[in-house]
Scaffold this active site. Structure first.
Site, PDB file in Angstrom:
ATOM      1  N   ARG A 107       0.840  -1.208   0.000  1.00  0.00           N
ATOM      2  CA  ARG A 107       0.000   0.000   0.000  1.00  0.00           C
ATOM      3  C   ARG A 107       0.867   1.247   0.000  1.00  0.00           C
ATOM      4  O   ARG A 107       1.852   1.320   0.732  1.00  0.00           O
ATOM      5  CB  ARG A 107      -0.910   0.006   1.235  1.00  0.00           C
ATOM      6  CG  ARG A 107      -1.843  -1.192   1.222  1.00  0.00           C
ATOM      7  CD  ARG A 107      -2.878  -1.148   2.316  1.00  0.00           C
ATOM      8  NE  ARG A 107      -3.670  -2.368   2.260  1.00  0.00           N
ATOM      9  CZ  ARG A 107      -4.636  -2.677   3.126  1.00  0.00           C
ATOM     10  NH1 ARG A 107      -4.905  -1.835   4.104  1.00  0.00           N
ATOM     11  NH2 ARG A 107      -5.303  -3.793   2.988  1.00  0.00           N
ATOM     12  N   ARG A 148       2.106   0.713  10.349  1.00  0.00           N
ATOM     13  CA  ARG A 148       1.740   1.174   9.014  1.00  0.00           C
ATOM     14  C   ARG A 148       2.931   1.059   8.069  1.00  0.00           C
ATOM     15  O   ARG A 148       3.840   1.869   8.099  1.00  0.00           O
ATOM     16  CB  ARG A 148       1.235   2.630   9.090  1.00  0.00           C
ATOM     17  CG  ARG A 148       0.472   3.109   7.860  1.00  0.00           C
ATOM     18  CD  ARG A 148      -0.114   4.494   8.092  1.00  0.00           C
ATOM     19  NE  ARG A 148      -1.060   4.515   9.191  1.00  0.00           N
ATOM     20  CZ  ARG A 148      -2.357   4.192   9.071  1.00  0.00           C
ATOM     21  NH1 ARG A 148      -2.842   3.855   7.902  1.00  0.00           N
ATOM     22  NH2 ARG A 148      -3.151   4.217  10.119  1.00  0.00           N
ATOM     23  N   GLU A 172      -6.692  -1.415  15.099  1.00  0.00           N
ATOM     24  CA  GLU A 172      -7.325  -2.336  14.154  1.00  0.00           C
ATOM     25  C   GLU A 172      -6.356  -3.441  13.738  1.00  0.00           C
ATOM     26  O   GLU A 172      -5.223  -3.178  13.352  1.00  0.00           O
ATOM     27  CB  GLU A 172      -7.769  -1.554  12.913  1.00  0.00           C
ATOM     28  CG  GLU A 172      -8.377  -2.448  11.847  1.00  0.00           C
ATOM     29  CD  GLU A 172      -8.606  -1.702  10.524  1.00  0.00           C
ATOM     30  OE1 GLU A 172      -8.743  -0.457  10.555  1.00  0.00           O
ATOM     31  OE2 GLU A 172      -8.629  -2.366   9.484  1.00  0.00           O
ATOM     32  N   SER A 174     -10.498  -6.472   9.721  1.00  0.00           N
ATOM     33  CA  SER A 174     -11.684  -5.760   9.278  1.00  0.00           C
ATOM     34  C   SER A 174     -12.506  -6.774   8.497  1.00  0.00           C
ATOM     35  O   SER A 174     -12.023  -7.306   7.500  1.00  0.00           O
ATOM     36  CB  SER A 174     -11.218  -4.614   8.378  1.00  0.00           C
ATOM     37  OG  SER A 174     -12.241  -3.688   8.203  1.00  0.00           O
ATOM     38  N   ARG A 229       0.796  -6.536  12.512  1.00  0.00           N
ATOM     39  CA  ARG A 229       0.168  -5.956  13.704  1.00  0.00           C
ATOM     40  C   ARG A 229       0.008  -7.003  14.810  1.00  0.00           C
ATOM     41  O   ARG A 229      -0.021  -6.661  15.987  1.00  0.00           O
ATOM     42  CB  ARG A 229      -1.187  -5.335  13.342  1.00  0.00           C
ATOM     43  CG  ARG A 229      -0.997  -4.073  12.495  1.00  0.00           C
ATOM     44  CD  ARG A 229      -2.278  -3.312  12.260  1.00  0.00           C
ATOM     45  NE  ARG A 229      -1.995  -2.123  11.437  1.00  0.00           N
ATOM     46  CZ  ARG A 229      -2.888  -1.208  11.109  1.00  0.00           C
ATOM     47  NH1 ARG A 229      -4.138  -1.329  11.537  1.00  0.00           N
ATOM     48  NH2 ARG A 229      -2.553  -0.166  10.377  1.00  0.00           N
TER      49      ARG A 229
END
Length: 425
Positions: free
Chosen positions: A261, A276, A348, A351, A389
RNA sequence: GGAGGAGUGGCAGAGUGGCCGAAUGCGGCGGUCUUGAAAACCGUUGACCUUUAACGAGGUCCGUGGGUUCGAAUCCUACCUCCUCCGCCA
């Protein structure tokens, strides 16, 4: 993409949805384009019908050796007329679909209304925050001290937002991937190892394109290749353009892939650590379900993702995203948020969403129902889990005062028997 | 990277400029026969779009896009995919 007919008949519902999502689409322009489009189609098709008749007549005349020159002349004129009209139609259709494709999905009635994440609704939680008799360290300090995470060298060889995992750190990452996949397979998911590069068509199918191109890494060269931002893209598109048998549903896949990303627009956010990254590993769960029970399948998928956190003994909470925080293609989303001690907050880690027929319509994934009618499936997916994560959560929640990290029981076999990550292990 | 070959309905496979949405076979569905089934025989069998209250009518689709032509599955062109051979390579 929403169904054109649905859009036509539910302009006010869509306006309401757009407001709740805090997004704007020029629905009046769409309506106008739609009626012009349909009017033109009728005109063009009438002319084509005329052309077909004449063409047949010319064929017969020629066969009989008769003269057909005047007919041929008329055909030429009709052909040109059609061409002009079709050019106009193509332009209108372009504009029409360009707008239609930017309309986000309708959301489920159970989704709370709100403008941002502060309106997300608490669903439930599991476990307890760990208590420390010392000040818990951030995972980047722990990882660097243990010499299992190297941000500096990653920056040297690639740049910011990349990481090098070493020794027990690299092994922990690999252990988590295997553990997650094994657990999901035992619960009925079929393991998939897809390509990490896809074409633009697949990106359209799941909704990353055309709206979110800036989030993607596009490859140079004349082929239209993109690095996948999630396994959702290749795995959902596995059945694009296909018609499945109703009794095949639900289809359930689990796939490990790295994800890429660009993180454009997130400058200054989570600049330190593993949270991130431009490249991270993820195990993704994807289901194609019957519209009638897709929400039950979503619940089950969410449970499957939660199971990983539970087996790892990580405290987390589950929230329902509100209308303003919901993704473009999603009709309903649960976020799983794991406890991160050094930040004193939940982050998070998964999801889980039901897209209903929104992606299926774009990607053309259908099934034959009980009445032998072709219908779009509902697509569902969720992280199970984001591996980087998860490493953050394990390092921070399982840290000891001396800077070592206890390995969660379920991972010990995957770590070659290692029970504790210490300096030099 | 070089040289060839191929992409047609669920599948197999014909079709090289005009009654071709497409022969034929298999499969599927319905029927006759049969106590039942098989075999045999007869019939039927694609998708999408527009229009219509409906019956229906019309349009598009032969890998994809562009072109030639009054007319294209059929001719030209670019691209994609697959197969065979050679080279290179994990």
């Amino acid at each position: 993409m929403l169904d054109i007919r649905f859009v036509r008949e539910n302009m006010d519902k869509i306006a309401e949805m757009l407001e709740c999502r805090h997004s704007f689409v020029d629905m009046n322009a769409l309506k106008e384009l739609d009626s012009r489009r349909r009017k033109l189609i009728v005109e063009v098709e009438d002319l084509k019908a005329k052309k077909n008749t004449m063409s047949r007549e010319i064929g017969i005349l020629k066969k009989e050796g008769k003269d057909a020159d005047d007919r041929i002349l008329e055909m030429k004129r009709t052909g040109e007329e059609i061409k002009t009209l079709e050019e106009g139609l193509a332009g209108i259709e372009n504009d029409f679909f360009a707008i239609l494709k930017t309309i986000p999905n309708m959301f489920h009635p159970s989704v709370p209304i709100g403008k941002d994440e502060s309106s997300n609704e608490f669903y439930h939680d599991w476990g307890k925050k760990p208590e420390f008799s010392f000040e818990p360290q951030a995972h980047w300090d722990l990882g660097e001290a243990l010499d299992i995470i190297d941000f500096e060298r990653a920056a040297k060889i690639s740049g910011a937002r990349f990481v090098v995992m070493k020794g027990a750190g690299a092994r922990l990452e690999r252990a988590l991937i295997s553990f997650m996949l094994d657990t999901h397979i035992a619960h009925g998911y079929l393991e998939i190892l897809p390509p990490f590069i896809v074409n633009s068509n697949s990106m359209y199918g799941t909704g990353q394109l055309p709206k979110f191109e800036e989030d993607l890494f596009k490859l140079c060269g004349d082929r239209d290749f993109y690095l996948i931002p999630t396994a959702e893209v290749p795995v959902t598109n596995l059945h694009s353009g296909e018609v499945l048998n109703g009794d095949q549903l639900p289809v359930a896949y689990a796939a490990f892939t790295p994800c890429f990303r660009s993180e454009a627009g997130s400058y200054g956010k989570d600049t330190r650590g593993l949270i991130r990254q431009h490249q991270f590993n993820k195990v993704e769960l994807v289901k194609l379900a019957h519209p009638e029970n897709s929400y039950e399948e979503l619940d089950k998928l969410r449970d499957d993702a939660e199971r990983i956190l539970q087996l790892l003994g990580l405290h987390y909470r589950t929230v329902v995203l509100c209308s303003g925080d919901l993704g473009f293609s999603a009709a309903k989303t649960y976020d799983l948020e794991v406890w991160v001690p050094s930040q004193n907050t939940y982050r998070e880690i998964s999801s889980c969403s039901n897209f209903e027929d929104f992606q299926a319509r774009r990607a053309g994934i259908r099934f034959i129902d009980e009445r032998k009618k072709k219908r779009f499936v509902h697509t569902i997916n969720g992280s199970g889990l984001a591996v980087g994560r998860t490493v953050v959560a394990i390092l921070e929640n399982y840290q000891n005062e001396d800077g070592s990290v206890t390995v969660p029981d379920v991972l010990i076999p995957y770590m070659g028997g290692l029970k504790k990550i210490e300096q030099g292990s």
